[in-house]
Design a protein around this motif. Sequence first.
Motif, PDB file in Angstrom:
ATOM      1  N   TRP A 217      32.228  16.184 -16.351  1.00  0.00           N
ATOM      2  CA  TRP A 217      32.969  15.091 -16.962  1.00  0.00           C
ATOM      3  C   TRP A 217      32.592  14.868 -18.419  1.00  0.00           C
ATOM      4  CZ3 TRP A 217      32.629  11.106 -12.350  1.00  0.00           C
ATOM      5  CH2 TRP A 217      33.488  11.540 -11.324  1.00  0.00           C
ATOM      6  N   ARG A 218      31.998  15.862 -19.020  1.00  0.00           N
ATOM      7  CA  ARG A 218      31.780  15.862 -20.474  1.00  0.00           C
ATOM      8  C   ARG A 218      32.778  16.866 -21.045  1.00  0.00           C
ATOM      9  NH1 ARG A 218      27.623  19.440 -23.170  1.00  0.00           N
ATOM     10  NH2 ARG A 218      27.790  18.933 -25.371  1.00  0.00           N
ATOM     11  N   PHE A 219      33.468  16.446 -22.078  1.00  0.00           N
ATOM     12  CA  PHE A 219      34.502  17.296 -22.670  1.00  0.00           C
ATOM     13  C   PHE A 219      34.270  17.419 -24.165  1.00  0.00           C
ATOM     14  CE2 PHE A 219      36.193  14.987 -19.020  1.00  0.00           C
ATOM     15  CZ  PHE A 219      36.549  16.042 -18.199  1.00  0.00           C
ATOM     16  N   TYR A 220      34.427  18.628 -24.668  1.00  0.00           N
ATOM     17  CA  TYR A 220      34.270  18.810 -26.114  1.00  0.00           C
ATOM     18  C   TYR A 220      35.177  19.933 -26.613  1.00  0.00           C
ATOM     19  CZ  TYR A 220      30.886  22.581 -24.975  1.00  0.00           C
ATOM     20  OH  TYR A 220      30.258  23.713 -24.492  1.00  0.00           O
ATOM     21  N   ILE A 221      35.391  19.924 -27.924  1.00  0.00           N
ATOM     22  CA  ILE A 221      36.247  20.930 -28.554  1.00  0.00           C
ATOM     23  C   ILE A 221      35.444  22.202 -28.792  1.00  0.00           C
ATOM     24  CG2 ILE A 221      37.683  21.490 -30.555  1.00  0.00           C
ATOM     25  CD1 ILE A 221      38.246  18.501 -30.854  1.00  0.00           C
ATOM     26  N   LYS A 222      35.909  23.273 -28.226  1.00  0.00           N
ATOM     27  CA  LYS A 222      35.216  24.557 -28.307  1.00  0.00           C
ATOM     28  C   LYS A 222      34.960  24.969 -29.757  1.00  0.00           C
ATOM     29  CE  LYS A 222      36.849  27.694 -25.557  1.00  0.00           C
ATOM     30  NZ  LYS A 222      37.731  28.764 -25.008  1.00  0.00           N
ATOM     31  N   ASN A 223      33.726  25.392 -30.014  1.00  0.00           N
ATOM     32  CA  ASN A 223      33.301  25.937 -31.310  1.00  0.00           C
ATOM     33  C   ASN A 223      33.320  24.918 -32.455  1.00  0.00           C
ATOM     34  OD1 ASN A 223      32.948  28.505 -30.143  1.00  0.00           O
ATOM     35  ND2 ASN A 223      35.097  29.028 -30.504  1.00  0.00           N
ATOM     36  N   ASN A 224      33.444  23.638 -32.131  1.00  0.00           N
ATOM     37  CA  ASN A 224      33.380  22.648 -33.211  1.00  0.00           C
ATOM     38  C   ASN A 224      31.918  22.401 -33.582  1.00  0.00           C
ATOM     39  OD1 ASN A 224      33.149  19.738 -34.308  1.00  0.00           O
ATOM     40  ND2 ASN A 224      35.333  20.189 -34.462  1.00  0.00           N
TER      41      ASN A 224
END
Length: 197
Positions: A184-191
């Motif tokens: 349930w942790r979401f992040y933008i790939k390679n940011n």
Amino acid sequence: MILQKSFYQQDTIDVSKKLLGKILVHKTNEDITSGRIVETEAYLGPEDKAAHSSAGRRTARNEVMYEQKGHAYVYLIYGMYNCINVTAGSVAGKPEAVLIRALEPIEGMALMVKRRGALGKQLNLTNGPGRLCMAMGISRAQNALDLTVSSLYLENAPEVSAEAVVAAKRIGIDYAGNWKDMLWRFYIKNNPFVSKP
């Protein structure tokens, strides 16, 4: 355009993903600071043992989680760092929220650096919940603000593609039993502004 109540009144997991790419803005008497949200975490109390509302716990600190969706939930951790969440969810009165974990700075960079002092290196300005609150001038004074009508708000922006969203375990919740394993942790790939890729 400022995000309206209907945005926050959706499934909390969906809100967590849809917040990626949106812009957090804070207008103060110092200036305006803003940043693109690049990392979030969902907390689905009361069943979620990692949530402040776990088992229906209701305190002065988390009271805003039980109220309307689309409000700021700001609390102190380790006695020194503020964290900002947004209340969300499709069920009225159910205490759920999304932690904003990291931002990519957009506006007010000089002010962010000033607020962060010697720690204000560009990539470290806002790559963590405590850091972004310090840089954005967010404190418990902003707790319970309506994010649709206050000086602290979120602006709409194009959605991040599903292919660019990474789902991972939430951070710092080893006490939460099996709930610590929820992705349930979401992040933008390679940011580069994500707190812990």
